[in-house]
Scaffold this motif. Structure first.
Motif, PDB file in Angstrom:
ATOM      1  N   CYS A  86      45.077  37.459  22.665  1.00  0.00           N
ATOM      2  CA  CYS A  86      44.221  37.240  23.833  1.00  0.00           C
ATOM      3  C   CYS A  86      45.031  36.405  24.822  1.00  0.00           C
ATOM      4  CB  CYS A  86      42.949  36.481  23.450  1.00  0.00           C
ATOM      5  SG  CYS A  86      41.953  37.277  22.172  1.00  0.00           S
ATOM      6  N   ILE A  87      45.285  36.955  26.011  1.00  0.00           N
ATOM      7  CA  ILE A  87      46.069  36.238  27.005  1.00  0.00           C
ATOM      8  C   ILE A  87      45.263  36.101  28.291  1.00  0.00           C
ATOM      9  CG2 ILE A  87      48.252  37.059  26.037  1.00  0.00           C
ATOM     10  CD1 ILE A  87      48.428  39.014  28.395  1.00  0.00           C
ATOM     11  N   ASP A  88      45.612  35.115  29.079  1.00  0.00           N
ATOM     12  CA  ASP A  88      44.960  34.897  30.370  1.00  0.00           C
ATOM     13  C   ASP A  88      45.112  36.145  31.229  1.00  0.00           C
ATOM     14  OD1 ASP A  88      44.320  34.108  33.037  1.00  0.00           O
ATOM     15  OD2 ASP A  88      44.862  32.041  32.582  1.00  0.00           O
ATOM     16  N   ILE A  89      43.998  36.687  31.717  1.00  0.00           N
ATOM     17  CA  ILE A  89      44.035  37.923  32.489  1.00  0.00           C
ATOM     18  C   ILE A  89      44.946  37.798  33.714  1.00  0.00           C
ATOM     19  CG2 ILE A  89      42.000  37.316  33.875  1.00  0.00           C
ATOM     20  CD1 ILE A  89      41.223  40.291  33.782  1.00  0.00           C
ATOM     21  N   ARG A  90      45.070  36.588  34.251  1.00  0.00           N
ATOM     22  CA  ARG A  90      45.882  36.389  35.452  1.00  0.00           C
ATOM     23  C   ARG A  90      47.367  36.290  35.146  1.00  0.00           C
ATOM     24  NH1 ARG A  90      42.723  31.057  36.965  1.00  0.00           N
ATOM     25  NH2 ARG A  90      43.162  30.900  34.726  1.00  0.00           N
ATOM     26  N   LYS A  91      47.707  36.138  33.848  1.00  0.00           N
ATOM     27  CA  LYS A  91      49.109  35.962  33.481  1.00  0.00           C
ATOM     28  C   LYS A  91      49.689  37.170  32.761  1.00  0.00           C
ATOM     29  CE  LYS A  91      48.655  30.927  33.203  1.00  0.00           C
ATOM     30  NZ  LYS A  91      48.775  29.721  32.349  1.00  0.00           N
ATOM     31  N   GLN A  92      48.963  38.274  32.734  1.00  0.00           N
ATOM     32  CA  GLN A  92      49.466  39.464  32.058  1.00  0.00           C
ATOM     33  C   GLN A  92      50.687  40.027  32.780  1.00  0.00           C
ATOM     34  OE1 GLN A  92      47.019  43.181  32.617  1.00  0.00           O
ATOM     35  NE2 GLN A  92      45.520  41.687  33.387  1.00  0.00           N
ATOM     36  N   GLN A  93      51.435  40.834  32.047  1.00  0.00           N
ATOM     37  CA  GLN A  93      52.715  41.316  32.548  1.00  0.00           C
ATOM     38  C   GLN A  93      52.608  42.193  33.796  1.00  0.00           C
ATOM     39  OE1 GLN A  93      56.762  43.513  30.951  1.00  0.00           O
ATOM     40  NE2 GLN A  93      54.838  43.959  29.964  1.00  0.00           N
ATOM     41  N   ALA A  94      51.448  42.792  34.018  1.00  0.00           N
ATOM     42  CA  ALA A  94      51.269  43.661  35.181  1.00  0.00           C
ATOM     43  C   ALA A  94      51.713  42.983  36.465  1.00  0.00           C
ATOM     44  CB  ALA A  94      49.799  44.080  35.298  1.00  0.00           C
ATOM     45  N   PHE A  95      51.456  41.692  36.560  1.00  0.00           N
ATOM     46  CA  PHE A  95      51.708  40.987  37.810  1.00  0.00           C
ATOM     47  C   PHE A  95      53.147  40.525  37.974  1.00  0.00           C
ATOM     48  CE2 PHE A  95      47.151  40.219  36.737  1.00  0.00           C
ATOM     49  CZ  PHE A  95      46.665  41.172  37.611  1.00  0.00           C
ATOM     50  N   ASP A  96      54.013  40.909  37.019  1.00  0.00           N
ATOM     51  CA  ASP A  96      55.443  40.712  37.205  1.00  0.00           C
ATOM     52  C   ASP A  96      56.027  41.798  38.107  1.00  0.00           C
ATOM     53  OD1 ASP A  96      55.400  38.514  35.551  1.00  0.00           O
ATOM     54  OD2 ASP A  96      55.951  39.634  33.754  1.00  0.00           O
ATOM     55  N   HIS A  97      55.243  42.837  38.352  1.00  0.00           N
ATOM     56  CA  HIS A  97      55.705  43.903  39.242  1.00  0.00           C
ATOM     57  C   HIS A  97      55.754  43.363  40.675  1.00  0.00           C
ATOM     58  CE1 HIS A  97      56.146  47.744  41.232  1.00  0.00           C
ATOM     59  NE2 HIS A  97      56.226  48.344  40.059  1.00  0.00           N
ATOM     60  N   PRO A  98      56.855  43.594  41.399  1.00  0.00           N
ATOM     61  CA  PRO A  98      56.982  43.041  42.754  1.00  0.00           C
ATOM     62  C   PRO A  98      55.912  43.510  43.720  1.00  0.00           C
ATOM     63  CG  PRO A  98      58.726  44.625  42.303  1.00  0.00           C
ATOM     64  CD  PRO A  98      58.069  44.335  40.996  1.00  0.00           C
ATOM     65  N   LEU A  99      55.339  44.689  43.487  1.00  0.00           N
ATOM     66  CA  LEU A  99      54.296  45.194  44.380  1.00  0.00           C
ATOM     67  C   LEU A  99      52.932  44.570  44.096  1.00  0.00           C
ATOM     68  CD1 LEU A  99      55.251  48.994  44.479  1.00  0.00           C
ATOM     69  CD2 LEU A  99      55.685  47.256  46.233  1.00  0.00           C
ATOM     70  N   LEU A 100      52.843  43.780  43.025  1.00  0.00           N
ATOM     71  CA  LEU A 100      51.556  43.199  42.638  1.00  0.00           C
ATOM     72  C   LEU A 100      51.556  41.675  42.687  1.00  0.00           C
ATOM     73  CD1 LEU A 100      50.637  45.469  39.568  1.00  0.00           C
ATOM     74  CD2 LEU A 100      50.126  45.834  41.986  1.00  0.00           C
ATOM     75  N   LYS A 101      52.516  41.104  43.380  1.00  0.00           N
ATOM     76  CA  LYS A 101      52.626  39.652  43.415  1.00  0.00           C
ATOM     77  C   LYS A 101      51.380  38.984  43.994  1.00  0.00           C
ATOM     78  CE  LYS A 101      56.628  39.044  41.521  1.00  0.00           C
ATOM     79  NZ  LYS A 101      56.719  38.357  40.203  1.00  0.00           N
ATOM     80  N   ASN A 102      50.776  39.584  44.992  1.00  0.00           N
ATOM     81  CA  ASN A 102      49.593  39.002  45.618  1.00  0.00           C
ATOM     82  C   ASN A 102      48.339  39.825  45.345  1.00  0.00           C
ATOM     83  OD1 ASN A 102      51.079  36.852  46.928  1.00  0.00           O
ATOM     84  ND2 ASN A 102      51.882  38.428  48.323  1.00  0.00           N
ATOM     85  N   HIS A 103      48.355  40.542  44.213  1.00  0.00           N
ATOM     86  CA  HIS A 103      47.244  41.434  43.886  1.00  0.00           C
ATOM     87  C   HIS A 103      45.990  40.653  43.505  1.00  0.00           C
ATOM     88  CE1 HIS A 103      45.363  45.151  42.528  1.00  0.00           C
ATOM     89  NE2 HIS A 103      44.982  44.510  41.431  1.00  0.00           N
TER      90      HIS A 103
END
Length: 392
Positions: A61-78
């Motif tokens: 169980c990981i913090d939803i805001r810290k998942q790997q998806a947001f390491d994508h450069p297009l999702l930095k401010n998602h």
């Protein structure tokens, strides 16, 4: 915008590794192993809670805001969406004839706390085998520019503009050798961009059992081609359903049948593409991952059915149940309840018979049969599969 050094490894066609013939020994240089272990530490985010499963893997169980998806450069401010603006009203089934069972698809009643998501912990072997799987190039039969040597398909294609689709994908557990895979999925595509969900058997990646998988590419598999949560992009939102875990139970030849109730659809407000199981949102591919001439605004085709891969030196594995569609329900694999969202108003409908085109590139080993019956399950469906044994 450029990827960080850690993310560059995720976009390379292969990592510098050597697979040694039949021994299946993976030899890594010290430098490569160190890089992969560093990458592994980056992929597996800090966990709030963990569960050891009976199958040997760990769910975190990981913090939803810290998942790997947001390491994508297009999702930095998602901005995270926890659910779609509206869930399509797929028609409820009222015909009990030949009614299979939809998988509940839970992990032993495991559920993560609010504010977290549930993910399968990635191991070093997962990374190694994922890179090898990429080299096998799961391609989906729609892109004719890609070399299809070693790939065999038995599918039906809806070739018209739409904003999502649904299908009940019959689950099986075909035997495959270490360098092969066998899968059944639904794939939505536009130009060179595509997203897929279903089940796959690939021994190196999923311990030789049928497992839930997702896949996406934004450039025809050239640089972006990602399975499950092995690279950034797909935003996970579920607290109880993880990707990459066994799809169980599987169907029995002549006996009880099970399926994954898969839907992929574009949110009419945000443009994000949502993946759901039994109308339970699992996560989404943000619109920003795709180009305007691609999946940013609808799609031109959807494909349901099976695909297998085998090297030219080895006979191809079985697809689905391993039996031809002529054997019928409970013996051949199926995808039924085919639905599409055909216009911007998000009206759900059954595709017309003329809009569904079957395709089997190796009919002596695998085939597909279109079903236009009665009831919501079988008014639009296919039977597909075969025993394999083909070589190129």
């Amino acid at each position: 915008m450029r990827y960080s050094n850690k993310l560059i490894l995720l976009t390379l066609p292969t990592i510098a590794l050597i697979l040694v013939g039949e021994s299946r020994i993976t030899i890594l240089s010290k430098e490569v192993k160190e890089k992969m272990e560093k990458l592994l530490n980056h992929i597996n985010k800090p966990r709030i809670k963990s569960f050891q499963t009976e199958h040997g893997y760990i769910l975190d169980c990981i913090d939803i805001r810290k998942q790997q998806a947001f390491d994508h450069p297009l999702l930095k401010n998602h901005s995270i969406k926890l659910k779609p603006t509206r869930i399509p009203k797929w028609t409820k089934y009222n015909n009990t004839s030949h009614k299979p069972r939809s998988l509940p698809f839970g992990q032993d009643d495991i559920k993560c706390p609010v504010g977290t998501v549930i993910v399968k912990r990635i191991t070093l072997e997962d990374l190694i085998q994922a890179q090898h799987l990429k080299s096998l190039r799961q391609v989906s039969s729609m892109n004719k520019k890609i070399d299809l040597t070693g790939h065999h398909f038995a599918t039906v294609k809806y070739n018209d503009y739409h904003y999502g689709a649904k299908g009940n994908i019959n689950t099986w557990n075909p035997y495959v050798s270490p360098d092969q895979f066998s899968l059944a999925a639904m794939t939505i595509t536009e130009k060179l961009q595509s997203i897929s969900a279903g089940w796959i058997v690939y021994p190196g990646l999923h311990q030789n059992q049928s497992s839930l998988f997702t896949y996406w590419t934004a450039d025809g598999n050239k640089m972006t081609r990602c399975y499950n949560a092995l690279c950034p992009g797909f935003v996970h939102v579920s607290t109880k359903y993880a990707i990459g875990v066994p799809a169980k139970p599987v169907s029995v030849y002549g006996g009880r049948q099970y399926h994954l109730e898969v839907s992929i659809y574009q949110d009419h407000v945000t443009g994000d593409w949502w993946f759901s199981l039994r109308d339970e949102p699992i996560g989404y591919w943000p619109r920003s991952l795709f180009k305007s001439e691609g999946l940013a605004d609808g799609a031109s085709a959807v494909v349901w059915g099976g695909e297998v891969y085998s090297s030219v030196k080895e006979k191809s594995p079985s697809m689905g149940s391993g039996h031809f569609p002529q054997e019928g329900f409970k013996k051949a694999a199926y995808v039924n309840g085919l639905k599409v969202i055909t216009d911007i108003t998000r009206v759900v409908s059954s595709p017309t018979a003329s809009s569904l085109k079957t395709s089997a590139n190796s009919p002596n080993c695998y085939n597909v049969k279109k079903i236009l019956g009665v009831g919501e399950y079988w008014s639009r469906a296919i039977l597909f599969g075969g025993p394999g044994g083909c070589t190129f």
